[in-house]
Design a protein around this motif. Sequence first.
Motif, PDB file in Angstrom:
ATOM      1  N   CYS A 153       3.758   6.450   5.246  1.00 40.75           N
ATOM      2  CA  CYS A 153       4.988   7.125   5.693  1.00 40.75           C
ATOM      3  C   CYS A 153       6.158   6.141   5.792  1.00 40.75           C
ATOM      4  O   CYS A 153       7.307   6.526   5.628  1.00 40.75           O
ATOM      5  CB  CYS A 153       4.768   7.811   7.037  1.00 40.75           C
ATOM      6  SG  CYS A 153       3.756   9.283   6.959  1.00 40.75           S
ATOM      7  N   LEU A 154       5.885   4.890   6.069  1.00 42.58           N
ATOM      8  CA  LEU A 154       6.928   3.859   6.107  1.00 42.58           C
ATOM      9  C   LEU A 154       7.354   3.451   4.701  1.00 42.58           C
ATOM     10  O   LEU A 154       8.538   3.225   4.446  1.00 42.58           O
ATOM     11  CB  LEU A 154       6.445   2.632   6.879  1.00 42.58           C
ATOM     12  CG  LEU A 154       7.321   1.378   6.791  1.00 42.58           C
ATOM     13  CD1 LEU A 154       8.665   1.620   7.445  1.00 42.58           C
ATOM     14  CD2 LEU A 154       6.619   0.205   7.423  1.00 42.58           C
ATOM     15  N   ALA A 167       6.183   8.165  10.687  1.00 39.97           N
ATOM     16  CA  ALA A 167       5.627   6.818  10.851  1.00 39.97           C
ATOM     17  C   ALA A 167       5.748   6.342  12.295  1.00 39.97           C
ATOM     18  O   ALA A 167       4.815   5.729  12.830  1.00 39.97           O
ATOM     19  CB  ALA A 167       6.324   5.848   9.907  1.00 39.97           C
ATOM     20  N   SER A 180       9.970   1.182  10.786  1.00 41.15           N
ATOM     21  CA  SER A 180      10.304   2.598  10.617  1.00 41.15           C
ATOM     22  C   SER A 180      11.433   3.007  11.564  1.00 41.15           C
ATOM     23  O   SER A 180      12.270   3.842  11.215  1.00 41.15           O
ATOM     24  CB  SER A 180       9.082   3.481  10.797  1.00 41.15           C
ATOM     25  OG  SER A 180       8.484   3.274  12.052  1.00 41.15           O
ATOM     26  N   SER A 195      10.203   8.669   8.234  1.00 40.55           N
ATOM     27  CA  SER A 195      10.385   7.619   9.248  1.00 40.55           C
ATOM     28  C   SER A 195       9.925   8.102  10.614  1.00 40.55           C
ATOM     29  O   SER A 195       9.254   7.366  11.350  1.00 40.55           O
ATOM     30  CB  SER A 195      11.849   7.190   9.319  1.00 40.55           C
ATOM     31  OG  SER A 195      12.253   6.560   8.149  1.00 40.55           O
ATOM     32  N   SER A 233       0.342   6.043   8.454  1.00 38.76           N
ATOM     33  CA  SER A 233       1.631   5.635   9.010  1.00 38.76           C
ATOM     34  C   SER A 233       2.322   4.616   8.100  1.00 38.76           C
ATOM     35  O   SER A 233       3.540   4.673   7.901  1.00 38.76           O
ATOM     36  CB  SER A 233       1.412   5.050  10.406  1.00 38.76           C
ATOM     37  OG  SER A 233       2.588   4.547  10.943  1.00 38.76           O
TER      38      SER A 233
END
Length: 108
Positions: free
Chosen positions: A17-18, A70, A96, A67, A14
Motif C-alpha cells: 500500500c505504501l 498503509a 506513508s 496511503s 501495508s
Amino acid sequence: MKNQTKWKISTLISLICLIIPFSIYSLWIYVFNLGTTQAERVSVFKDYFPDFLDGRWSTTIFSIIFSISAVILSSINLKHLKKIWKLINIIILILSGILLFLNLFSMM
C-alpha cells in the motif's frame, strides 16, 4: 506462531500500500523533468495510467486511499510485532504519513 505470520503478512500488505503512492509520486518527478510546459507534463503523466484514472484528482485520491490504508495497517501491526518487524512498520508509518500529507497539500 501462526498469529505472528498473520501480522507479518499484514505488514507486507501495508508495504505494498505504501509502494503504490510512492510509485505515483516518483513517476510525477520523472515526468516533470521530461516536459517543457505544465500541460505537456500533465499529458505525459496521464498517459501512464488507465482511463479511469484520467480525472483531475483521480491519481491523487487513489494515492491518498492507499496511503491511509498503509497508515492504518501499519499502526495496527505495531501493537502485535516485535524487533525488526516493528521497525519496518514504523518506517512504513512515517513514509506513508509523509506521502499522505504531501498528497493532501497538493490538492490545495
